[in-house]
Enzyme design. Structure first.
Site, short mmCIF file in Angstrom:
data_model
loop_
_atom_site.label_atom_id
_atom_site.label_comp_id
_atom_site.label_asym_id
_atom_site.label_seq_id
_atom_site.Cartn_x
_atom_site.Cartn_y
_atom_site.Cartn_z
N HIS A 57 7.48 14.48 -78.11
CA HIS A 57 7.20 14.68 -79.53
C HIS A 57 6.33 15.92 -79.72
CE1 HIS A 57 5.86 13.31 -83.64
NE2 HIS A 57 4.78 13.96 -83.27
N GLU A 58 5.31 16.05 -78.89
CA GLU A 58 4.40 17.20 -79.02
C GLU A 58 5.12 18.50 -78.66
OE1 GLU A 58 1.89 16.82 -80.59
OE2 GLU A 58 1.58 14.68 -80.43
#
Lengths: 468, 194
Positions: free
Chosen positions: A145-146
């Site tokens: 996600h990051e």
């Protein structure tokens, strides 16, 4: 993907302009309260200068400011090999040119954020609580996600906007505080001297604006940031090809209530889950979409591509709404074909390996396990006729309980086995509950005619609807 | 006047042709450069797989040595891993490499099953670190493969679709092979002897 990135860049420019205007107006109004004649333009000019200065700093050092203010420290591979490896894995999966540097924030609340000016010099920061509470797959989901944020150029926008928003908040906070402590007295004396009815009005406007400006800046920012969260979730699923990892990570993180003390308002939107709010709610002021919703979307994805994410989003929100935008989706349509075809579900090798081992172990279900003192578990096939066996390692002889009085835990369960079947709806990710309560998940690639429940060992027949 | 008009007409036609020719040449250059970019991305992705495969090859001797210390008599499995490794090291070409690597993955999987029986080994710090490294390298190979296949898919689609396929034909761009591990050797359940 590229469309989304381009639209993000356009938004970033508009947003920075709007925030700049807000800052200038704020400066103007504050200047007016100091000196009604020359103060306004001077204040506006000062605010503009401040804006340029902050923009420069944000571009040059924004990431280090953020890291410093959240008291993160940089780590090397030896400090947290697994985290390091996971970041490396996701860098490879996303095709990012260079691995981001890794920071750890000493805090028990699990959370994470990414920052940096450009994808080549980005940073991923996670809390020590995240490492403590999440398993490898979940950590992978969070990092994906990051990295999604990094890959989509979100981090530049977020860093810039966070610093700008911070400066607006700072300016109005300082102003309001200066009114509170003593500053007001000096101003009152001057206003009485110049007989300023209007001075009081200006002061009122300034106070009102100083209260409203940070809120407005936040609203502007949040509207954009929520969309980015969805896009990052979608990219996270795409990189790992395993939406469930991120979903269960979000679930775990959201269960850890309690806010992070050292996070200030400006930093909140950067995190994977809003660190200030323990209960997530959908509203104008939430930096993130409600977590339950994000989990639900991830769980109902039928594949791992952007198009599948969009489909899942629509299923939950109703047909009308679109989270990734039509332009993004037009570009993603080609991805969908790829997802459905060759690439549909390329899970990591280790998961495949784990499944192989699990398959193997369930095959042992019919065997008798005799633990030896030396640590070896001797597996005796049911066809084994003699009543004693020697340990292959230490040579100790063990007697085998005969089939009649078999107190072995496996046998009674075998008798209980009833035929149980599960009909697959489609060929995506599916999960169902075994009669023992264990949730079993099927991958799109799963093609065997049956599966053994890992908890109660019951064999469940898997029927494919298409084949029926 | 008439001849002047004709000259103008011919001149206009010439200019038109030149413009069209320039546009075509620009397009060809653009398309060619685009293909080269895609091709280089594919090569780059392959290099990434290669790095990870080499890393795995480097880890295996260490692993075998560590396991030997605790389970030296499990000769056949250990030998199988060593053999599969040396085959993978010498393999060349996408297909052959994929085959050899999947053999190696299978052998390693069997070794890991075997290790389950040795609690002392499983408690060994050195072994635990190795296991994490190996698991992560396996993951990295998987993700590198995923990325490589994505790039190959993009590249192949590009050279097969109109109109870039014309350029691809002229300059001999050929479709690249996917890196597939899903063959029979991989799916086969490891045999266990008693």
């Amino acid at each position: 993907m590229w469309e989304a990135i381009r639209s993000n860049q356009r938004r970033s420019i508009v947003l920075i302009m709007l925030m700049g205007v807000m800052l200038v107006v704020l400066g103007f109004v504050i200047g007016m309260t100091v000196d009604p004649k020359a103060g306004g333009p001077f204040g506006a000019l000062a605010a503009l200068a401040l804006w340029f200065f902050l923009c420069l700093i944000a571009f040059a050092q924004g990431d280090s400011i953020l890291l410093l203010s959240s008291s993160a420290h940089k780590i090397e591979k030896e400090d947290a090999p697994q985290l390091w490896n996971v970041v490396e894995e996701m860098t490879i999966a996303s095709g990012l040119g260079k691995m981001p540097s890794v920071y750890i924030i000493e805090n028990d609340v699990p959370n994470a954020f990414a920052t940096g000016r450009k994808p080549e010099s980005a940073t991923v920061a996670v809390t020590s609580g995240l490492l403590k509470h999440l398993n490898r797959d979940e950590l992978q989901g969070v990092i994906a996600h990051e990295i999604g944020h990094i890959k989509n150029f979100d981090i530049r926008f977020m860093t810039l906007a966070a610093v700008l928003m911070g400066s607006i908040i700072l300016l109005s906070d300082t102003f309001l505080r200066s009114l509170w402590y003593g500053g007001a007295g000096r101003r009152r004396s001057r206003s009485s001297r110049e007989g300023g009815q209007e001075q009081i009005i200006i002061l009122a406007v300034a106070i009102l604006f100083a209260i409203l400006a940070p809120i407005m800046a936040q609203m502007l920012y949040l509207a954009c940031s929520r969309r980015r969260e969805y896009l990052a979730d979608a990219s996270g699923a795409l990189f790992t090809r395993y939406p469930e990892g991120l979903a269960s990570a979000l679930e775990k993180i959201s269960h850890h209530t309690g806010s992070m003390k050292q996070v200030n308002r400006a930093l909140a939107p950067l995190y994977i889950i809003n660190p200030l709010q323990s209960v997530s709610f959908a509203g104008l002021f939430s930096t993130h979409p409600p977590t339950e919703l994000r989990i639900k979307i991830l769980r109902s994805m039928s594949g791992a591509g952007l198009a599948e994410y969009e489909a899942a989003y629509k299923k939950i929100h109703g047909e009308k709404k679109s989270c990734l935008g039509a332009r993004t989706l037009a570009a993603a349509e080609s991805v969908k074909a790829r997802e459905a075809g060759v690439e549909r579900d390329k899970k990591s090798e280790s998961i495949t390996r784990l499944q192989e081992v699990n398959d193997l172990l369930t095959r042992f279900g019919e065997f008798l396990f005799i633990p030896c003192a030396c640590g070896v578990r001797i597996k005796v096939p049911s066809a084994f006729k003699r009543n004693s066996i020697a340990c292959p390692r230490c040579g100790t002889t063990h007697s085998i309980p005969s089939a009649g009085d078999s107190a072995n835990s496996n046998t009674p369960k075998t008798e209980e086995r009833k035929p149980f079947r599960y009909v697959r709806k489609e060929n995506g990710w599916e999960s169902f509950k075994c009669s023992c309560g264990k949730v079993i998940q099927l991958s799109p690639r799963f093609s065997a005619p049956s599966i053994d429940c890992p908890q109660c060992r019951r064999t469940i027949e898997i029927v494919n609807q298409a084949n029926r | 006047m008439e001849s002047g008009g004709a000259i103008l007409g011919i001149g206009g036609l010439m200019i038109g042709i030149i413009i069209v020719a320039v546009i075509i040449i620009l397009w060809v250059i653009g398309a060619y450069n685009g293909l080269i970019r895609f091709f280089n991305e594919v090569k780059n992705a392959w290099a990434q797989i290669d790095v990870q495969l080499k890393r795995r090859h480097d880890l295996i001797p260490n692993l075998v040595e560590t396991v030997k210390g605790y389970a030296g008599h499990e000769k056949s499995t250990l030998e199988e891993v060593v053999k599969a490794r040396s085959q993978a090291v010498t393999a060349s070409g996408v297909q052959e490499q994929a085959q050899a690597e999947s053999m190696l993955s299978g052998a390693l999987g069997r070794l890991m099953v075997l290790v389950e029986q040795y609690p002392d080994l499983k408690a060994n710090q050195n072994f635990l670190a190795l296991q994490e490294e190996l698991a992560s390298t396996e993951n990295k190979i998987g993700f590198a493969r995923q990325f490589y296949n994505d790039q190959v898919m993009k590249y192949n689609t590009k050279i097969q679709s109109i109109p870039t396929n014309i350029i691809a034909g002229i300059f001999n761009f050929s479709a690249q092979a996917f890196f597939e591990l899903e063959n029979k050797a991989e799916r086969e359940v490891p045999k266990v002897q008693f």
